[in-house]
Design a protein around this motif. Structure first.
Motif, short mmCIF file in Angstrom:
data_model
loop_
_atom_site.label_atom_id
_atom_site.label_comp_id
_atom_site.label_asym_id
_atom_site.label_seq_id
_atom_site.Cartn_x
_atom_site.Cartn_y
_atom_site.Cartn_z
N VAL A 175 1.15 -1.34 0.43
CA VAL A 175 -0.05 -0.15 0.24
C VAL A 175 0.76 1.19 -0.13
CG1 VAL A 175 -1.79 1.52 1.09
CG2 VAL A 175 -2.00 -1.76 1.08
N ALA A 176 2.23 1.31 0.71
CA ALA A 176 3.13 2.16 1.09
C ALA A 176 3.55 2.47 -0.61
CB ALA A 176 4.18 2.31 1.48
N VAL A 177 3.80 1.64 -1.11
CA VAL A 177 4.17 1.54 -2.73
C VAL A 177 3.17 2.49 -3.78
CG1 VAL A 177 5.84 0.40 -4.26
CG2 VAL A 177 6.52 -0.23 -2.13
N TRP A 178 2.16 1.57 -3.39
CA TRP A 178 1.15 2.14 -4.83
C TRP A 178 1.11 4.28 -4.12
CZ3 TRP A 178 -1.99 -2.45 -3.55
CH2 TRP A 178 -2.18 -2.81 -4.00
N MET A 179 1.06 4.41 -3.12
CA MET A 179 1.50 5.84 -3.16
C MET A 179 2.40 6.24 -2.92
SD MET A 179 -2.11 5.63 -1.34
CE MET A 179 -2.10 7.65 -1.06
N TRP A 180 3.67 5.72 -2.68
CA TRP A 180 4.18 6.47 -3.32
C TRP A 180 4.02 6.78 -4.82
CZ3 TRP A 180 8.30 5.10 -7.02
CH2 TRP A 180 9.65 6.00 -7.25
N THR A 181 3.89 5.92 -5.58
CA THR A 181 3.69 5.90 -7.34
C THR A 181 2.96 6.75 -7.89
OG1 THR A 181 4.51 3.52 -7.49
CG2 THR A 181 3.28 4.11 -9.27
N ASP A 216 12.59 -0.33 -13.59
CA ASP A 216 12.94 -0.30 -11.72
C ASP A 216 12.71 1.05 -11.36
OD1 ASP A 216 12.66 -2.73 -12.48
OD2 ASP A 216 15.12 -3.15 -11.83
N ALA A 217 12.36 2.02 -11.50
CA ALA A 217 11.93 3.28 -11.22
C ALA A 217 11.73 3.09 -9.09
CB ALA A 217 11.16 3.87 -12.23
N ALA A 253 9.55 -2.86 -4.01
CA ALA A 253 9.25 -3.14 -5.50
C ALA A 253 7.79 -2.71 -5.82
CB ALA A 253 9.45 -4.59 -5.98
N PHE A 254 7.22 -2.47 -6.90
CA PHE A 254 5.83 -2.42 -7.01
C PHE A 254 5.14 -3.25 -6.49
CE2 PHE A 254 8.22 0.24 -10.43
CZ PHE A 254 7.45 1.56 -9.92
N HIS A 255 5.09 -4.40 -6.31
CA HIS A 255 4.25 -5.37 -6.13
C HIS A 255 2.57 -5.15 -6.60
CE1 HIS A 255 7.35 -7.06 -2.85
NE2 HIS A 255 6.57 -5.03 -2.90
N SER A 256 3.15 -4.76 -7.61
CA SER A 256 1.49 -4.79 -8.33
C SER A 256 1.67 -4.45 -10.15
CB SER A 256 0.17 -3.66 -8.49
OG SER A 256 0.01 -3.71 -9.14
N ALA A 257 1.23 -5.34 -10.69
CA ALA A 257 1.77 -4.79 -12.17
C ALA A 257 1.29 -3.51 -13.24
CB ALA A 257 0.65 -5.75 -13.19
N PHE A 310 0.77 -0.80 -10.99
CA PHE A 310 0.84 0.59 -11.09
C PHE A 310 2.80 -0.02 -11.03
CE2 PHE A 310 -1.67 0.04 -7.53
CZ PHE A 310 -2.15 2.15 -7.43
N GLU A 311 3.40 -0.69 -11.33
CA GLU A 311 4.43 -1.59 -12.17
C GLU A 311 4.64 -0.47 -13.66
OE1 GLU A 311 7.04 -4.80 -14.05
OE2 GLU A 311 5.04 -5.11 -13.13
N VAL A 312 3.76 -0.73 -14.45
CA VAL A 312 3.85 0.01 -15.84
C VAL A 312 3.59 1.46 -15.16
CG1 VAL A 312 2.50 0.24 -17.58
CG2 VAL A 312 2.73 -2.47 -17.20
N LEU A 313 2.43 1.95 -14.28
CA LEU A 313 2.11 3.26 -14.09
C LEU A 313 3.44 4.37 -14.26
CD1 LEU A 313 0.67 5.99 -14.24
CD2 LEU A 313 -0.42 4.53 -11.29
N GLY A 314 4.32 3.11 -13.09
CA GLY A 314 5.91 4.14 -12.70
C GLY A 314 7.24 3.99 -13.73
N GLU A 315 7.46 3.08 -14.17
CA GLU A 315 7.82 2.70 -15.02
C GLU A 315 7.65 3.16 -16.68
OE1 GLU A 315 9.88 -1.52 -13.29
OE2 GLU A 315 8.83 -1.30 -15.24
N GLN A 316 6.81 3.19 -16.90
CA GLN A 316 6.10 4.04 -18.33
C GLN A 316 5.55 4.81 -18.10
OE1 GLN A 316 7.74 2.44 -20.63
NE2 GLN A 316 8.28 0.82 -19.07
#
Length: 459
Positions: A284-290, A304-305, A338-342, A344-350
Motif C-alpha cells: 500500500v505504501a509503495v502504491w501511494m508513493w507511485t 525499476d524506477a 518493488a511495486f508489488h502490482s503490475a 503500478f509497475e507499468v504506471l511508475g515505469e512507463q
C-alpha cells in the motif's frame, strides 16, 4: 546427465525444425517458460539458449516457413507501441543499469507476443501452441504440487525444478499462472485433436488441475487464493447447474480446511487487515508513493524506477500480555521496494502513455473473446462451439491474471503475453466465421424489415 538429456531433447526438436520450422516456435515457448538452462548444472548453463532459440524461431519463419494466411492485427500494433515506448523510457531511465537489465528480457517477451500470431496461421498450429504452453508450465507445476502434498513449501520456500526466485519459479507468479492456466487445461483435455480424448488424457488433466490448485497452498501466497476465488466465480458463467456447482465448491472448501497447514491459514487471515502484515502494508505504501511519483513524472521513470522510493508507515500487531491482548504500533521505514502490482509497475515505469497502452491491450482482449463467445453461442456447428470454448478459456485465464496482477509485478510476464498472442491468433482465424455468424443473425432481421416494407406498400 541432466544437461545431456535436456540438450538431446532440445537438439532433437531443433533438428526436426529443419523440415517443420514451426517447431522452433514451439521450442521457444518451452525454453522461455521452463528455462532449462537453469535446471542443468554444466554446459547448458553457459549457453544463451533462450536467445539462440529465439533467433531460430524468427529466421525459421522468415526464411523457411510458408507465410500464407499470416495476418498482422491491430492488437499486435499495440504490443509494438508498448515495446517502442518501453525503449524510449529505458533510454532516459532513472536507474540505467537496472533498467537495461530488465529490458534484456522484456523486449523478447513483447516481440515474441507480437510475432507469435503470425506463425499461428492455422487452427492446428494454434492448438499446438496452447498444448505446449500447458505442458511446459505443467513441468513446473507438477513438482510444486507433489512437494506441497509431501509437506514441503512455505512462503518463499517452495522450490519446484530449481531454487530460483524469478520468472515462473517465483512463488506468487507461479500461483497466478497456475490458476490462470486451468481453463486452458480444461480446453486442451476436452477439445484437443493432437491427443485423442481418452481416460488417460482426462486423468492427466484432472491431476494437473489438482496440482495447480495446490500451488497457492505450497507457496502460501494470498494472491493465489484470490485467483482461485476469481476463477470459481467466472466459471459460473459456463456451468449448467450453477447451484450444484456453488454447493459443491463450498463443500470442497469445507472439506479441505482441516488439511490446510496452520501457517497457510494464518497468513491468509491477514488479507482482511493489511496493517497487521508488514508485506501488505509495504504494498500500500509503495502504491501511494507511485501515485505521487507519476504526478511529478507523467512519462514514467523507466524500468525499476521503484529503486528511488523511500517511505515510512505504521504497522499494527496484537500481543498477549498475561491473558489479555494489547495492540502495539510500530513505525517502519522502507526504501527501494518493488511495486508489488503490475498496474503500478507499468504506471511508475512507463507513465500515463504506457499504462494506457497496456490497459488497452488487456481490455481489447477481453472484448474480443467476449465477442467470439456471444457470436458462436447459438451455433449448432461443433467446430464453432470448440473455438468458442477456447475464447472462453483465454478470457477466463486473462481475468484471473488481471486480478492476480493487482498484487504482484507481472506486467510483462512472458507466459501471459503468450496467452495474449493466442487471443490475437484466434481472433484473426475466426474473422471469417464472425462475418458469417453476423450475416446469419442479420438475415431474420432483414427479412422482417422487408416484410413490413411489403405490407406498407400500396396495392
Amino acid at each position: 546427465m541432466v544437461d545431456l538429456v535436456l540438450l538431446a531433447f532440445i537438439g532433437a526438436i531443433a533438428a526436426m525444425g529443419l523440415k517443420r520450422p514451426f517447431l522452433w516456435v514451439l521450442l521457444y515457448i518451452y525454453v522461455d517458460i521452463v528455462a532449462p538452462q537453469k535446471i542443468g548444472w554444466g554446459v547448458i548453463t553457459s549457453i544463451s539458449l533462450s536467445l539462440l532459440v529465439f533467433v531460430a524461431a524468427f529466421l525459421g519463419y522468415l526464411v523457411l516457413d510458408d507465410k500464407k494466411g499470416s495476418r498482422f492485427a491491430w492488437r499486435q500494433g499495440l504490443i509494438a507501441a508498448l515495446l517502442a515506448w518501453c525503449a524510449i523510457t529505458t533510454l532516459g531511465a532513472d536507474f540505467p543499469d537496472s533498467a537495461w537489465a530488465k529490458w534484456d528480457w522484456v523486449w523478447k517477451s513483447l516481440v515474441f507476443a507480437a510475432f507469435l500470431p503470425l506463425t499461428l496461421r492455422t487452427r492446428l498450429r494454434l492448438e499446438a501452441a496452447a498444448l505446449v504452453m500447458v505442458l511446459s508450465a505443467a513441468s513446473i507445476i507438477i513438482p510444486a504440487g507433489i512437494k506441497t502434498l509431501l509437506g514441503g513449501g512455505g512462503y518463499g520456500q517452495l522450490a519446484s525444478l530449481v531454487t530460483d526466485n524469478s520468472g515462473l519459479y517465483e512463488g506468487s507468479t507461479l500461483s497466478t499462472v497456475a490458476i490462470a492456466m486451468i481453463p486452458l487445461i480444461v480446453w486442451v483435455a476436452r477439445h484437443s485433436t493432437i491427443f485423442p480424448k481418452s481416460v488417460w488424457t482426462r486423468a492427466f488433466a484432472a491431476a494437473l488441475i489438482f496440482a495447480a490448485l495446490l500451488v497457492p497452498i505450497g507457496t502460501q501466497t494470498r494472491t493465489g487464493l484470490l485467483c482461485i476465488a476469481v476463477l470459481a466465480m467466472v466459471m459460473l458463467r459456463q456451468v449448467r447447474h450453477r447451484f450444484l456447482y456453488a454447493g459443491g465448491a463450498a463443500l470442497a472448501l469445507a472439506a479441505a480446511l482441516p488439511f490446510l497447514p496452520a501457517s497457510y491459514t494464518e497468513r491468509m487471515s491477514t488479507i482482511a487487515d493489511h496493517e497487521a502484515d508488514q508485506s501488505a502494508s509495504t504494498r500500500v505504501a509503495v502504491w501511494m508513493w507511485t501515485m505521487d511519483y507519476v504526478q511529478r513524472n507523467p512519462l514514467g521513470g523507466g524500468f525499476d524506477a521503484f529503486l528511488g522510493n523511500s517511505f515510512t508507515y505504521d504497522t499494527r500487531t496484537t500481543v498477549d500480555e498475561g491473558g489479555s491482548r494489547a495492540v502495539e504500533y510500530s513505525e517502519v521505514t522502507e526504501q527501494g521496494r518493488a511495486f508489488h502490482s503490475a498496474y503500478f509497475e507499468v504506471l511508475g515505469e512507463q507513465g500515463f502513455p504506457g499504462i494506457l497502452i497496456w490497459l488497452a491491450l488487456q481490455l481489447t482482449g477481453l472484448w474480443q473473446m467476449e465477442t467470439l463467445r456471444r457470436r458462436f453461442a447459438g451455433s449448432g456447428n461443433p467446430d464453432d462451439l470448440r473455438w468458442r470454448a477456447l475464447a472462453t478459456a483465454l478470457q477466463h485465464g486473462q481475468l484471473v491474471y488481471l486480478v492476480g496482477a493487482m498484487f504482484i509485478g507481472v506486467a510483462y510476464q512472458p507466459f501471459m503475453f503468450m496467452l495474449l498472442g493466442l487471443q490475437i491468433a484466434l481472433w484473426s482465424l475466426m474473422r471469417g466465421r464472425l462475418r458469417a455468424a453476423g450475416a446469419a443473425r442479420a438475415k431474420p432481421w432483414l427479412a422482417s424489415r422487408r416484410g413490413r416494407a411489403g405490407e406498407g406498400a400500396p396495392a
